[in-house]
Design an enzyme around this catalytic site. Structure first.
Site, short mmCIF file in Angstrom:
data_model
loop_
_atom_site.label_atom_id
_atom_site.label_comp_id
_atom_site.label_asym_id
_atom_site.label_seq_id
_atom_site.Cartn_x
_atom_site.Cartn_y
_atom_site.Cartn_z
N CYS A 1 -9.28 -7.43 -20.18
CA CYS A 1 -9.11 -8.57 -21.23
C CYS A 1 -7.59 -9.07 -20.61
O CYS A 1 -7.15 -8.84 -19.64
CB CYS A 1 -8.75 -7.96 -22.66
SG CYS A 1 -7.64 -6.85 -22.75
N LEU A 2 -6.76 -9.79 -21.54
CA LEU A 2 -5.46 -10.49 -21.23
C LEU A 2 -4.23 -9.38 -21.10
O LEU A 2 -3.70 -9.35 -20.39
CB LEU A 2 -5.24 -11.56 -22.25
CG LEU A 2 -4.21 -12.64 -21.65
CD1 LEU A 2 -4.25 -12.91 -20.55
CD2 LEU A 2 -3.98 -13.48 -22.97
#
Length: 100
Positions: free
Chosen positions: A81-82
């Site tokens: 994910c980020l």
């Protein structure tokens, strides 16, 4: 940020090395994030909100929905994910469903 069961945090270089083997890389960011920030090559996007349902799908349905072979419970899967929060949640969800 990247997460896998045995190593809660992986570098991008470690992921590239893993991709030389048979690993399924699931990016759990939202679709708009992929559109805005780009897709990691050879990853499949399954937003975190869809993940539990996706990992319980019929393999044929999973293949149709995500254009990817559904992982077995023993396959190597990496989540990204980020910032790392959602990938850790994804790892917990997968483990709670019996993925090792």
């Amino acid at each position: 940020n990247l997460c896998a069961g045995g190593a809660p945090s992986l570098s991008y270089r470690e992921l590239k090395d893993l991709k030389k083997t048979s690993v399924l890389h699931i990016d759990v960011r939202e679709r708009w994030e992929i559109d805005r920030f780009g897709k990691i090559p050879e990853s499949v996007n399954i937003p975190l909100g869809e993940l539990v349902e996706a990992l319980q799908m019929d393999p044929k349905e999973f293949k149709e929905q995500y254009n990817q072979k559904m992982p077995s419970k023993s396959d190597l899967v990496v989540f990204s994910c980020l910032a790392g929060t959602r990938s850790k949640q994804a790892l917990s969800f997968a483990m709670s469903l019996g993925f090792s």
